[in-house]
Write a protein that holds these residues in place. Structure first.
Motif, PDB file in Angstrom:
ATOM      1  N   TYR A  46      43.375  40.853  53.997  1.00  0.00           N
ATOM      2  CA  TYR A  46      42.367  39.838  54.311  1.00  0.00           C
ATOM      3  C   TYR A  46      42.423  39.456  55.791  1.00  0.00           C
ATOM      4  CZ  TYR A  46      39.888  35.343  53.896  1.00  0.00           C
ATOM      5  OH  TYR A  46      39.018  34.279  54.032  1.00  0.00           O
ATOM      6  N   GLU A  47      41.255  39.518  56.464  1.00  0.00           N
ATOM      7  CA  GLU A  47      41.180  39.224  57.889  1.00  0.00           C
ATOM      8  C   GLU A  47      40.555  37.873  58.194  1.00  0.00           C
ATOM      9  OE1 GLU A  47      40.561  43.129  60.312  1.00  0.00           O
ATOM     10  OE2 GLU A  47      39.275  43.251  58.529  1.00  0.00           O
ATOM     11  N   TRP A  49      37.244  36.922  58.091  1.00  0.00           N
ATOM     12  CA  TRP A  49      35.846  36.834  58.511  1.00  0.00           C
ATOM     13  C   TRP A  49      34.932  36.511  57.338  1.00  0.00           C
ATOM     14  CZ3 TRP A  49      33.374  40.392  55.628  1.00  0.00           C
ATOM     15  CH2 TRP A  49      34.071  41.547  55.262  1.00  0.00           C
ATOM     16  N   GLY A  50      35.437  36.694  56.111  1.00  0.00           N
ATOM     17  CA  GLY A  50      34.684  36.374  54.901  1.00  0.00           C
ATOM     18  C   GLY A  50      35.528  35.553  53.958  1.00  0.00           C
ATOM     19  N   GLU A  51      35.026  35.383  52.750  1.00  0.00           N
ATOM     20  CA  GLU A  51      35.712  34.585  51.746  1.00  0.00           C
ATOM     21  C   GLU A  51      36.343  35.492  50.694  1.00  0.00           C
ATOM     22  OE1 GLU A  51      34.620  30.462  52.234  1.00  0.00           O
ATOM     23  OE2 GLU A  51      35.668  31.945  53.456  1.00  0.00           O
ATOM     24  N   ARG A 172      29.512  32.288  54.966  1.00  0.00           N
ATOM     25  CA  ARG A 172      30.297  33.500  55.200  1.00  0.00           C
ATOM     26  C   ARG A 172      30.036  34.546  54.125  1.00  0.00           C
ATOM     27  NH1 ARG A 172      34.662  29.633  56.138  1.00  0.00           N
ATOM     28  NH2 ARG A 172      35.225  29.534  58.342  1.00  0.00           N
ATOM     29  N   GLU A 175      34.533  38.817  51.539  1.00  0.00           N
ATOM     30  CA  GLU A 175      35.430  39.865  52.050  1.00  0.00           C
ATOM     31  C   GLU A 175      36.162  40.568  50.910  1.00  0.00           C
ATOM     32  OE1 GLU A 175      39.057  40.288  55.338  1.00  0.00           O
ATOM     33  OE2 GLU A 175      37.777  38.511  55.307  1.00  0.00           O
ATOM     34  N   LEU A 199      28.507  41.189  50.032  1.00  0.00           N
ATOM     35  CA  LEU A 199      29.532  42.098  50.544  1.00  0.00           C
ATOM     36  C   LEU A 199      29.066  42.747  51.852  1.00  0.00           C
ATOM     37  CD1 LEU A 199      30.402  43.895  47.170  1.00  0.00           C
ATOM     38  CD2 LEU A 199      31.610  41.943  48.200  1.00  0.00           C
ATOM     39  N   ARG A 203      33.636  47.153  54.969  1.00  0.00           N
ATOM     40  CA  ARG A 203      34.704  46.174  55.152  1.00  0.00           C
ATOM     41  C   ARG A 203      35.078  45.421  53.875  1.00  0.00           C
ATOM     42  NH1 ARG A 203      33.596  42.614  60.370  1.00  0.00           N
ATOM     43  NH2 ARG A 203      35.884  42.464  60.302  1.00  0.00           N
ATOM     44  N   SER A 204      34.104  45.114  53.030  1.00  0.00           N
ATOM     45  CA  SER A 204      34.387  44.317  51.835  1.00  0.00           C
ATOM     46  C   SER A 204      34.974  45.176  50.723  1.00  0.00           C
ATOM     47  CB  SER A 204      33.118  43.638  51.319  1.00  0.00           C
ATOM     48  OG  SER A 204      32.662  42.647  52.206  1.00  0.00           O
ATOM     49  N   ARG A 205      35.845  44.534  49.943  1.00  0.00           N
ATOM     50  CA  ARG A 205      36.483  45.196  48.814  1.00  0.00           C
ATOM     51  C   ARG A 205      36.145  44.484  47.512  1.00  0.00           C
ATOM     52  NH1 ARG A 205      40.034  46.063  53.110  1.00  0.00           N
ATOM     53  NH2 ARG A 205      40.985  48.142  53.163  1.00  0.00           N
ATOM     54  N   ARG A 244      35.823  49.970  47.870  1.00  0.00           N
ATOM     55  CA  ARG A 244      35.297  49.480  49.145  1.00  0.00           C
ATOM     56  C   ARG A 244      33.808  49.791  49.213  1.00  0.00           C
ATOM     57  NH1 ARG A 244      37.804  49.035  54.422  1.00  0.00           N
ATOM     58  NH2 ARG A 244      39.560  50.270  53.680  1.00  0.00           N
TER      59      ARG A 244
END
Length: 350
Positions: A46-47, A49-51, A172, A175, A199, A203-205, A244
């Motif tokens: 998790y980075e 930039w999202g939730e 957001r 993520e 998503l 990048r999103s999983r 992904r």
């Protein structure tokens, strides 16, 4: 910052060898690798930039492990309320959630009391005295979730209600989307329509907690229909699989590719998609379990002959032992006499 690590069994094994304090006490229907996976996703992948969305929380094991990973994540500074939790938090007083909650919280009695009395006993065992008995023989187990997650509440935003009427909250994107609420083809479609558009491609999983499981074959059909949009990234040994997103997706894409109702896609002609999912499984046990899902799919489609054939073929192909069948959920297919299958003979290749 360094790139997030590649998900692997070795990475999860390192967490299991040196676990955070929440790993084992978090009560829920999670395997050891599941527990490590959710912690690793929030700590190492998790980075920020999202939730993070936890769709299908029951009493909070996955939420607690996501929260522990977020707490220990050095990449994210803004951590408050970054995990959105969704659940109906209701069930019949004698329903499957009530049964699971009693088991998870240690309610074992020779002569079970009435369901409401049993629920009160369980709630008192975890220090929760509020039992919300609803109309129609239903109860609200949100107090249990709140009790179980009280130490990590600062990281959570909790939304109670039917997932079919829910959407991600805030501006957001999503993520990480964990799905444990798709207990029917209809609910899988609702999650896809409501949450997949948030998503981010590349990048999103998406984490399917029940993907390596014999009793939700609609997950395999659905995700294989969307194979051009999702690439499979990682299988645990049993239960969770990570995908992904690779192409933009919205509700219109879902309806165009999959359909508008389960009758459009959850049908006998799509059995080959489960076979394709079996081939994509990373590990032998995953292949065995999803082969069980193929057999269960045939049963749901009214084709007991094909179910028996699929199960016997899987046992020969993967040299399934009697011990493995007996200690896995695959035995439930036989024990319920759905198949009436002499698996001991089949397992020997007779």
């Amino acid at each position: 910052m360094d790139e997030p690590p590649t998900l692997s069994a070795e990475l999860l094994a390192r967490v299991l060898a040196d676990p955070p304090p929440e790993l084992w006490p978090a009560r829920g229907q999670l395997t050891a690798e599941d527990r490590a996976l959710y912690y690793v996703l929030a700590r190492d992948v998790y980075e920020g930039w999202g939730e993070i969305v936890d769709a299908g929380a029951l009493i909070g094991a996955s939420a607690r492990l996501f929260a522990a990973g977020l707490r220990d994540n050095p990449r994210v500074a803004d951590k408050r309320g970054r995990i959105q939790v969704f659940d109906l938090f209701e069930d019949r007083v004698d329903g499957p959630c009530a049964t699971q909650i009693r088991r998870l919280l240690g309610e074992v009695v020779a002569q079970p009391p009435s369901p409401p009395r049993a629920l009160r006993r369980v709630f008192r065992a975890v220090g929760t005295r509020v039992v919300r008995l609803l109309g129609g023989g239903r109860f609200d187990f949100l107090p249990v979730f709140e009790q179980e997650t009280r130490a990590c509440r600062e990281y959570l935003r909790v939304f109670k209600g039917d997932i079919r009427a829910q959407r991600p909250h805030g501006d957001r994107p999503v993520e990480i989307l964990s799905i444990d609420v798709a207990k029917s083809p209809e609910l899988m479609m609702a999650v896809a329509r409501n949450f997949f558009p948030s998503l981010v491609p590349g990048r999103s999983r998406v984490v399917h907690q029940d993907y390596l499981f014999a009793f939700q074959p609609w997950l395999h059909v659905f995700m294989e229909l969307l194979a051009d949009w999702f690439e499979k990234e990682f299988d645990t040994e049993f239960c969770s699989t990570v995908f992904r997103l690779v192409r933009p997706i919205d509700a219109a894409v879902v309806e165009r590719v999959v359909g508008r109702t389960p009758a459009d896609w959850y049908r006998l002609e799509n059995a080959h998609l489960i076979e394709r999912a079996i081939a994509r499984c990373d590990r032998r046990y995953g292949k065995i379990v999803v082969s069980g899902a193929l057999a269960y799919f045939y049963l749901q489609q009214g084709r007991r002959d094909l179910a028996v054939a699929a199960f016997e073929q899987a046992m020969r192909t993967y040299d399934v032992s009697e011990e493995l069948v007996q200690k896995s959920e695959l035995a439930r297919l036989i024990d319920r006499q759905h198949l009436d299958l002499a698996y001991r003979t089949a397992a020997r290749g007779a």
